[in-house]
Scaffold this active site. Sequence first.
Site, PDB file in Angstrom:
ATOM      1  CB  THR A  31       1.398   1.551  -0.440  1.00 38.39           C
ATOM      2  OG1 THR A  31       1.349   0.264   0.466  1.00 38.39           O
ATOM      3  CG2 THR A  31      -0.208   2.102  -0.383  1.00 38.39           C
ATOM      4  N   GLY A  32       0.473   1.891  -3.435  1.00 43.64           N
ATOM      5  CA  GLY A  32       0.148   2.905  -4.366  1.00 43.64           C
ATOM      6  C   GLY A  32      -0.043   2.319  -5.914  1.00 43.64           C
ATOM      7  CG  ASP A  87       7.249   1.296  -2.095  1.00 43.60           C
ATOM      8  OD1 ASP A  87       6.225   1.546  -2.634  1.00 43.60           O
ATOM      9  OD2 ASP A  87       7.313   1.506  -0.691  1.00 43.60           O
ATOM     10  CG  ASP A  90       4.815  10.517  -2.798  1.00 47.55           C
ATOM     11  OD1 ASP A  90       3.980  10.030  -3.339  1.00 47.55           O
ATOM     12  OD2 ASP A  90       5.196  10.251  -1.596  1.00 47.55           O
ATOM     13  CD  GLU A 109       4.995   2.971   1.090  1.00 48.78           C
ATOM     14  OE1 GLU A 109       4.163   2.794   0.354  1.00 48.78           O
ATOM     15  OE2 GLU A 109       5.377   4.033   1.420  1.00 48.78           O
ATOM     16  CE  LYS A 127       4.581  10.046  -8.722  1.00 46.26           C
ATOM     17  NZ  LYS A 127       4.541   8.665  -8.129  1.00 46.26           N
TER      18      LYS A 127
HETATM   19  C1  5RP Z   1       2.426   5.545  -0.319  1.00 48.88           C
HETATM   20  C2  5RP Z   1       3.698   5.843  -0.985  1.00 48.88           C
HETATM   21  C3  5RP Z   1       3.480   5.524  -2.559  1.00 48.88           C
HETATM   22  O1  5RP Z   1       4.388   4.650  -2.827  1.00 48.88           O
HETATM   23  C4  5RP Z   1       3.833   6.912  -3.409  1.00 48.88           C
HETATM   24  O2  5RP Z   1       2.859   7.624  -2.857  1.00 48.88           O
HETATM   25  C5  5RP Z   1       3.559   6.604  -4.812  1.00 48.88           C
HETATM   26  O3  5RP Z   1       2.284   6.065  -5.342  1.00 48.88           O
HETATM   27  P1  5RP Z   1       1.564   6.437  -6.615  1.00 48.88           P
HETATM   28  O4  5RP Z   1       2.613   5.133  -7.522  1.00 48.88           O
HETATM   29  O5  5RP Z   1       0.191   6.072  -6.600  1.00 48.88           O
HETATM   30  O6  5RP Z   1       2.167   7.708  -7.287  1.00 48.88           O
HETATM   31  O7  5RP Z   1       4.666   6.245  -0.746  1.00 48.88           O
HETATM   32  O8  5RP Z   1       2.598   5.658   0.955  1.00 48.88           O
END
Ligand code: 5RP
Length: 232
Positions: A31-32, A87, A90, A109, A127
């Site tokens: 997700t994200g 995936d 953060d 996840e 990150k």
């Molecule tokens: C969702 C997550 C996401 O994978 C994480 O927040 C990274 O998102 P993004 O790629 O938009 O920075 O853990 O629960």
Amino acid sequence: MDPAHQNELKRNAGYHAAGMVEDGMIVGLGTGSTVFFAMERLGERIARDGLSIAGVPTSYQAAIRARRYGIPLTSLDEHPDLDIAIDGADQADPDLHLIKGRGAALLREKCVCDAARTVYIVVDPTKMVETLNAPVPVEVLPFASSPVSRRLAALGASPALREGTKKDGPVITDNGNFIIDCDFGTITDPESLETAIAAIPGALECGLFSVYKEKITVIVGEEKGCRVVSLH
Ligand code: 5RP
């Protein structure tokens, strides 16, 4: 970082991860916003090259986006063993400990990460940190949110119930639960902290991913391509 530039770096990471997917694979879909780029590329490969895959989405968001890109979907029930998962994260440290869950999808996840043979984590350089220090999201059974919050505070956290935007009251996850964001400051021993949180009844899962280092490869999007970080 300028958001348009950041998106370019995310695209480089996402496209690289999508290149790791082979015909016939069952793919965990995280997700994200960074995973979106991997899905976009997979959609192109399906439409243009006839790539045949099926994806296991980790959230409603991932499922909706996968359908938009023409990625056929399946489930962990039908495919308990995944060839690969892609995936986001953060934060990631040099030992490939992760914090996940900004998007409140951490429970599914982690199930998908556990089921996958290989996991590609796609990130932009913001990150990457020396030591994890972001708040750790914890998915919590609403019935037990107060006692869980107290137990998290006893572990050293400043717990905060995640509030909705464009929705009054707490965020409700795709699984019907709450999220408590736990600021522990600098996390020097993620494995022990993850184990301690897992021992709290009603804490369903936390966003620390510390036991999957051997199968994780982090792909960091850069100006020209990407940097690949793994322990093997
Ligand atoms: C969702 C997550 C996401 O994978 C994480 O927040 C990274 O998102 P993004 O790629 O938009 O920075 O853990 O629960």
